[in-house]
Design a protein around this motif. Sequence first.
Motif, PDB file in Angstrom:
ATOM      1  N   CYS A 172      48.616  33.094  48.093  1.00  0.00           N
ATOM      2  CA  CYS A 172      48.841  31.997  47.142  1.00  0.00           C
ATOM      3  C   CYS A 172      49.979  32.320  46.166  1.00  0.00           C
ATOM      4  N   HIS A 173      50.487  33.577  46.219  1.00  0.00           N
ATOM      5  CA  HIS A 173      51.579  33.988  45.324  1.00  0.00           C
ATOM      6  C   HIS A 173      52.953  33.781  45.953  1.00  0.00           C
ATOM      7  N   ILE A 174      52.984  33.460  47.236  1.00  0.00           N
ATOM      8  CA  ILE A 174      54.267  33.541  47.946  1.00  0.00           C
ATOM      9  C   ILE A 174      54.929  32.179  48.077  1.00  0.00           C
ATOM     10  N   ILE A 213      45.814  28.453  37.442  1.00  0.00           N
ATOM     11  CA  ILE A 213      47.191  27.988  37.636  1.00  0.00           C
ATOM     12  C   ILE A 213      48.104  28.735  36.659  1.00  0.00           C
ATOM     13  N   TYR A 214      48.979  29.548  37.184  1.00  0.00           N
ATOM     14  CA  TYR A 214      50.008  30.229  36.384  1.00  0.00           C
ATOM     15  C   TYR A 214      51.139  30.621  37.317  1.00  0.00           C
ATOM     16  N   ASP A 215      52.189  31.201  36.723  1.00  0.00           N
ATOM     17  CA  ASP A 215      53.410  31.476  37.494  1.00  0.00           C
ATOM     18  C   ASP A 215      53.175  32.100  38.862  1.00  0.00           C
ATOM     19  N   GLU A 216      52.239  33.086  38.936  1.00  0.00           N
ATOM     20  CA  GLU A 216      52.080  33.837  40.181  1.00  0.00           C
ATOM     21  C   GLU A 216      51.424  33.001  41.283  1.00  0.00           C
ATOM     22  N   HIS A 217      50.568  32.067  40.884  1.00  0.00           N
ATOM     23  CA  HIS A 217      49.841  31.272  41.884  1.00  0.00           C
ATOM     24  C   HIS A 217      50.638  30.013  42.224  1.00  0.00           C
ATOM     25  N   VAL A 218      51.553  30.162  43.141  1.00  0.00           N
ATOM     26  CA  VAL A 218      52.426  29.028  43.462  1.00  0.00           C
ATOM     27  C   VAL A 218      51.695  27.975  44.295  1.00  0.00           C
ATOM     28  N   THR A 318      43.535  38.659  30.877  1.00  0.00           N
ATOM     29  CA  THR A 318      43.841  38.166  32.228  1.00  0.00           C
ATOM     30  C   THR A 318      45.132  37.342  32.239  1.00  0.00           C
ATOM     31  N   SER A 319      45.681  37.221  33.433  1.00  0.00           N
ATOM     32  CA  SER A 319      46.810  36.299  33.620  1.00  0.00           C
ATOM     33  C   SER A 319      46.312  34.878  33.379  1.00  0.00           C
ATOM     34  N   LYS A 320      45.088  34.642  33.864  1.00  0.00           N
ATOM     35  CA  LYS A 320      44.510  33.307  33.732  1.00  0.00           C
ATOM     36  C   LYS A 320      44.511  32.824  32.293  1.00  0.00           C
ATOM     37  N   SER A 321      44.087  33.729  31.385  1.00  0.00           N
ATOM     38  CA  SER A 321      43.946  33.257  30.001  1.00  0.00           C
ATOM     39  C   SER A 321      45.299  32.973  29.349  1.00  0.00           C
ATOM     40  N   PHE A 339      39.930  42.532  24.319  1.00  0.00           N
ATOM     41  CA  PHE A 339      39.538  43.852  24.815  1.00  0.00           C
ATOM     42  C   PHE A 339      39.814  43.936  26.316  1.00  0.00           C
ATOM     43  N   ASP A 340      40.293  45.096  26.757  1.00  0.00           N
ATOM     44  CA  ASP A 340      40.587  45.262  28.185  1.00  0.00           C
ATOM     45  C   ASP A 340      40.582  46.749  28.538  1.00  0.00           C
ATOM     46  N   ASN A 341      40.275  47.022  29.830  1.00  0.00           N
ATOM     47  CA  ASN A 341      40.213  48.428  30.261  1.00  0.00           C
ATOM     48  C   ASN A 341      41.466  48.887  31.013  1.00  0.00           C
ATOM     49  N   THR A 342      42.501  48.028  31.091  1.00  0.00           N
ATOM     50  CA  THR A 342      43.704  48.406  31.833  1.00  0.00           C
ATOM     51  C   THR A 342      44.645  49.164  30.909  1.00  0.00           C
ATOM     52  N   SER A 344      47.651  50.153  30.998  1.00  0.00           N
ATOM     53  CA  SER A 344      49.026  49.689  30.767  1.00  0.00           C
ATOM     54  C   SER A 344      49.096  48.410  29.915  1.00  0.00           C
ATOM     55  N   LYS A 345      47.969  47.751  29.661  1.00  0.00           N
ATOM     56  CA  LYS A 345      48.002  46.539  28.815  1.00  0.00           C
ATOM     57  C   LYS A 345      47.656  46.872  27.362  1.00  0.00           C
ATOM     58  N   ILE A 346      46.919  47.975  27.177  1.00  0.00           N
ATOM     59  CA  ILE A 346      46.415  48.311  25.841  1.00  0.00           C
ATOM     60  C   ILE A 346      47.577  48.648  24.898  1.00  0.00           C
ATOM     61  N   TRP A 376      36.252  35.393  32.767  1.00  0.00           N
ATOM     62  CA  TRP A 376      34.954  34.751  33.034  1.00  0.00           C
ATOM     63  C   TRP A 376      34.506  35.013  34.473  1.00  0.00           C
ATOM     64  N   ASN A 377      35.472  35.238  35.357  1.00  0.00           N
ATOM     65  CA  ASN A 377      35.143  35.510  36.757  1.00  0.00           C
ATOM     66  C   ASN A 377      34.449  36.858  36.923  1.00  0.00           C
ATOM     67  N   HIS A 378      34.550  37.736  35.911  1.00  0.00           N
ATOM     68  CA  HIS A 378      33.855  39.033  35.960  1.00  0.00           C
ATOM     69  C   HIS A 378      32.716  39.059  34.941  1.00  0.00           C
ATOM     70  N   SER A 379      32.222  37.890  34.541  1.00  0.00           N
ATOM     71  CA  SER A 379      31.281  37.861  33.416  1.00  0.00           C
ATOM     72  C   SER A 379      30.013  38.674  33.700  1.00  0.00           C
ATOM     73  N   ARG A 384      26.877  42.924  31.812  1.00  0.00           N
ATOM     74  CA  ARG A 384      25.993  44.038  32.155  1.00  0.00           C
ATOM     75  C   ARG A 384      26.394  45.327  31.455  1.00  0.00           C
ATOM     76  N   LYS A 385      27.687  45.477  31.220  1.00  0.00           N
ATOM     77  CA  LYS A 385      28.175  46.713  30.581  1.00  0.00           C
ATOM     78  C   LYS A 385      27.796  46.773  29.103  1.00  0.00           C
ATOM     79  N   TYR A 386      27.595  45.605  28.510  1.00  0.00           N
ATOM     80  CA  TYR A 386      27.373  45.564  27.053  1.00  0.00           C
ATOM     81  C   TYR A 386      26.090  44.815  26.697  1.00  0.00           C
TER      82      TYR A 386
END
Length: 407
Positions: A172-174, A213-218, A318-321, A339-342, A344-346, A376-379, A384-386
């Motif tokens: 869907c990115h191509i 819907i965002y830039d990557e999802h053409v 997320t990209s989504k948000s 908050f995020d666990n990546t 390179s984004k922190i 929300w897709n990982h809710s 569960r983590k918190y």
Amino acid sequence: MLKCRSDGSTLTKVLDLGSQPLGNGFLAQSDFGNEFWYSLTCGFSESSLLFQLVDQPDAGLMFHDNYKFQSSTSQAMSTHFERLFDDFVSGGRVRVDGGLIVELGCNDGVFLRHAASQGIRHVGVEPSRGVGEVARDLGVNVLDGFFTPEVAHSIQSDSGKATLIYAANVMCHISDIDSILGGVDALLADDGFLVFEDPYLGDVVQKVSYDQIYDEHVFLFSALSVQRLFNRIGLELVDVEHLDTHGGSMRYWLARPGHTQPLPSVAKTLKQEYELGLHSTETFVNFAANVAQSAEMLRATLEDLRSNGLRVSAFGATSKSTTVYNYAGIGPTLIESVFDNTESKIGLYTPGVHIPVVSDIEFKVPYPDTTFLGAWNHSVEIQRKYPEYELQGGRWLTHVPDVHFVP
Ligand code: DWN
């Protein structure tokens, strides 16, 4: 006249999400003045049945050496790909012995590391060097670059035809989908399968999850559009599997004619899609009205919380948000941090509206009163983590399928 980027048919503009930055364009304060913006509008063609972006930024702007998204940041997604790999190997449908698995966009090796560890012949094609290096460190055989007919020919001459061409959240990115058609046609063995999974248009429409819907999802695909697209190179849609991943995805199985009989899932899904109206422009005009309402409701809810003196953060940079924040006009006055666990984004800021991204380690007392689920897709995984968050009075907020606090 707008044209479908696949078959050149007339494209009707159906949704305008305004001026947007890159979905994954997390940035340092020093780069605030240099952000790339583009107009995020979507069109639909009643000929190709493809829901698509009218304009997409250059691929090199989105998928570069510092691409920030790593598939393995979610334990649930790692497990998903491990199970899928086992199914491919033990399920009997895909010929693994003497075969070749080629993955388009292998990211950090979340899927192909299992091929590497089991000594199964494979190639991962990955344009983003940073994540490709992570895969290589796990023993994955990575080819840097985009998948093109030339790359397909070179894989074929080095390693033979592929018994499985797989792609997860890649097709869907191509934008130049025709180059994929050419590459697949060149590389797929007569008894091979092209299998790919992507966020599903049916879920996006039904759940008003416009943040897909965002830039990557053409493209956002349906079984109807996938069938029509790949018929152009003679492939048949032989199976579809609806998945829970990424808030609702579809896995498509395609094969050369005569290889295998289409399963009943195909006819059943096509029928459901006609009933939902995924063949009709009118459906997407109605969808656009639902999107506007959803964004308005979310902003009003956040304004209400803030005017009552409550602290609001988000979970999941997320990209989504990016789409949601920039379309709905939600910035740091409404959401103080994400908050995020990546890694390179922190320490960076969210694209466009510049909300600071902080480590998930900081998600602790004193908690924000409300936390918007950007992921929300990982809710399930996040909640569960918190477990203590709600016990301390915190509330999770989502906008899918409507704006509500998650119990
Ligand atoms: O298609 C795409 C999908 C697969 O991934 C890409 N175009 C880009 C990306 O989209 P996204 O950023 O919307 O994906 P996710 O998977 O919804 O992102 C989840 C974010 O949440 C990541 O930044 C990691 C973070 N996270 C976290 O901090 N703690 C996730 C989980 C599960 C967690 O426990």
